[in-house]
Write a protein that holds these residues in place. Structure first.
Motif, short mmCIF file in Angstrom:
data_model
loop_
_atom_site.label_atom_id
_atom_site.label_comp_id
_atom_site.label_asym_id
_atom_site.label_seq_id
_atom_site.Cartn_x
_atom_site.Cartn_y
_atom_site.Cartn_z
N LYS A 68 54.08 55.82 48.61
CA LYS A 68 53.87 54.13 48.61
C LYS A 68 52.74 54.16 47.27
CE LYS A 68 55.98 52.26 52.85
NZ LYS A 68 54.76 51.95 53.35
N VAL A 69 53.23 52.80 47.35
CA VAL A 69 51.96 52.93 45.89
C VAL A 69 51.28 51.43 45.99
CG1 VAL A 69 51.47 52.39 43.65
CG2 VAL A 69 53.42 53.89 44.08
N GLN A 70 49.85 51.70 45.68
CA GLN A 70 48.88 49.95 46.29
C GLN A 70 49.25 49.09 45.04
OE1 GLN A 70 44.40 49.91 46.32
NE2 GLN A 70 44.89 50.78 48.41
N VAL A 71 49.43 48.03 45.58
CA VAL A 71 49.28 46.65 44.84
C VAL A 71 48.50 45.57 44.89
CG1 VAL A 71 51.22 44.78 43.93
CG2 VAL A 71 52.04 47.34 43.97
N LYS A 72 47.80 45.42 44.05
CA LYS A 72 46.97 43.95 44.67
C LYS A 72 47.53 42.96 43.93
CE LYS A 72 42.57 41.90 43.03
NZ LYS A 72 41.47 42.69 41.62
N ILE A 73 47.56 41.53 44.52
CA ILE A 73 47.79 40.60 44.48
C ILE A 73 46.63 39.51 44.50
CG2 ILE A 73 49.12 38.55 45.50
CD1 ILE A 73 50.92 40.65 46.48
N VAL A 74 46.41 38.70 43.09
CA VAL A 74 45.42 37.69 43.80
C VAL A 74 45.77 36.04 44.14
CG1 VAL A 74 44.08 36.15 41.96
CG2 VAL A 74 44.44 38.86 41.52
N LEU A 75 45.64 35.25 45.07
CA LEU A 75 45.71 34.32 45.21
C LEU A 75 45.41 33.43 44.13
CD1 LEU A 75 44.73 34.76 49.28
CD2 LEU A 75 46.73 35.08 48.34
N ASP A 76 46.07 32.15 44.75
CA ASP A 76 45.67 30.98 43.48
C ASP A 76 44.99 29.89 44.07
OD1 ASP A 76 47.96 31.53 41.79
OD2 ASP A 76 49.80 30.01 42.78
N ASP A 77 44.83 29.95 45.70
CA ASP A 77 43.92 29.54 46.12
C ASP A 77 43.85 29.84 47.55
OD1 ASP A 77 45.45 27.05 47.76
OD2 ASP A 77 45.93 26.64 45.40
N TYR A 78 43.10 29.65 48.78
CA TYR A 78 42.87 29.60 50.36
C TYR A 78 43.47 28.71 50.88
CZ TYR A 78 39.28 33.10 48.30
OH TYR A 78 38.77 34.58 48.01
N GLN A 79 43.63 27.65 50.13
CA GLN A 79 44.32 26.45 51.25
C GLN A 79 43.66 26.45 51.94
OE1 GLN A 79 47.29 25.59 51.02
NE2 GLN A 79 48.11 27.07 49.23
N GLY A 80 41.55 25.73 51.85
CA GLY A 80 40.88 25.67 53.05
C GLY A 80 40.36 26.43 53.88
N LYS A 81 40.84 27.54 53.93
CA LYS A 81 40.91 28.98 54.85
C LYS A 81 39.35 29.13 54.53
CE LYS A 81 44.92 26.80 56.82
NZ LYS A 81 44.71 26.42 58.24
N ARG A 82 39.21 30.09 56.18
CA ARG A 82 38.02 31.02 55.66
C ARG A 82 38.63 32.31 55.98
NH1 ARG A 82 32.64 31.61 55.29
NH2 ARG A 82 31.83 33.63 56.86
N LEU A 83 38.81 33.20 54.58
CA LEU A 83 39.27 34.22 54.44
C LEU A 83 38.05 35.49 54.36
CD1 LEU A 83 41.68 32.71 53.56
CD2 LEU A 83 41.97 34.46 52.14
N ILE A 84 37.80 36.37 55.24
CA ILE A 84 37.83 37.77 55.20
C ILE A 84 38.55 38.92 54.98
CG2 ILE A 84 35.83 36.47 56.53
CD1 ILE A 84 36.97 38.45 59.14
N PRO A 85 37.65 39.70 54.64
CA PRO A 85 38.12 40.69 54.49
C PRO A 85 38.90 41.78 55.94
CG PRO A 85 36.23 40.93 53.07
CD PRO A 85 36.23 40.04 54.46
#
Length: 217
Positions: A190-207
């Motif tokens: 497996k190889v790790q891939v990083k994806i950057v989001l365009d926006d949070y859709q108004g949601k509170r994301l947490i790690p």
């Protein structure tokens, strides 16, 4: 005769339905790479004192945000000699962020480099996914991605591939996976891939939130 017509109609429905399902599956497999091995992540930063001493002040609790250069706490250092007065050292924020975990207790003794808290910039979270080595050649930096996060069933997030790892996950493991018996079984890496989001859709994301990712080939 009537039964024969019904049977033919049922068979046609099955064939049409099966064909549609097959076409959908082919379209998904040929155009996208999908995986549930994905999580919301952020750049975590350990916060600690540069000097040993007593933590006489700690100003932030979990959930509190701060800016670069803010004083997070103050440590009173022990005098070098008995005649030398004690001095204080400020714990400064190296960058802006939010405290997501802390074990700092006022008046506790602290050691240099010991983590008193963990922080991250909640406005700069991203998705980390692990893709099979056989899929890596099908994507590139900039490939469009669609993300579903388990915590928000009603939202669909868009983004793009920002970084593709330069080594498999096992190559960074501290435990050797070499088989000393001589019986070798090939395992897909497996190889790790990083994806950057365009926006949070108004949601509170947490790690740590689980996610499902679909990347365009």
């Amino acid at each position: 005769m009537k039964k024969k017509i019904i049977l033919i109609a049922v068979l046609l429905l099955v064939l049409v339905g099966g064909g549609s399902a097959g076409a959908y599956y082919y379209n998904e497999v040929s155009k996208y790479i999908s995986t549930e091995d994905a999580k919301v992540q952020g750049d975590l930063r350990a916060i600690g004192s540069l000097s040993a001493g007593k933590l006489i002040e700690w100003r932030y609790k979990e959930g509190d945000s701060f800016d670069k250069g803010d004083v997070l706490g103050i440590v009173e250092t022990a005098p070098a000699r008995g005649t030398t007065p004690a001095s204080t050292v400020e714990i400064l924020a190296a960058d802006k962020g939010t405290i997501i975990q802390t074990n700092a207790v006022q008046d506790q003794t602290v050691a240099p480099g010991a983590a008193l808290a963990m922080s991250t910039d909640l406005s700069q979270l991203y998705i980390v996914t692990n893709l099979a080595e056989t899929d890596i050649a099908s994507i590139h930096v900039g490939s469009k991605a669609t993300v579903k996060i388990d915590a928000f069933k009603d939202a669909t997030f868009t983004g793009h591939v920002d970084k593709i790892g330069l080594g498999t996950n096992s190559s960074f493991s501290l435990v050797s996976i070499t088989n000393a018996s001589g019986n070798y079984t090939k395992v897909i890496q497996k190889v790790q891939v990083k994806i950057v989001l365009d926006d949070y859709q108004g949601k509170r994301l947490i790690p740590g939130y689980n996610a499902t990712v679909k990347i365009e080939k």
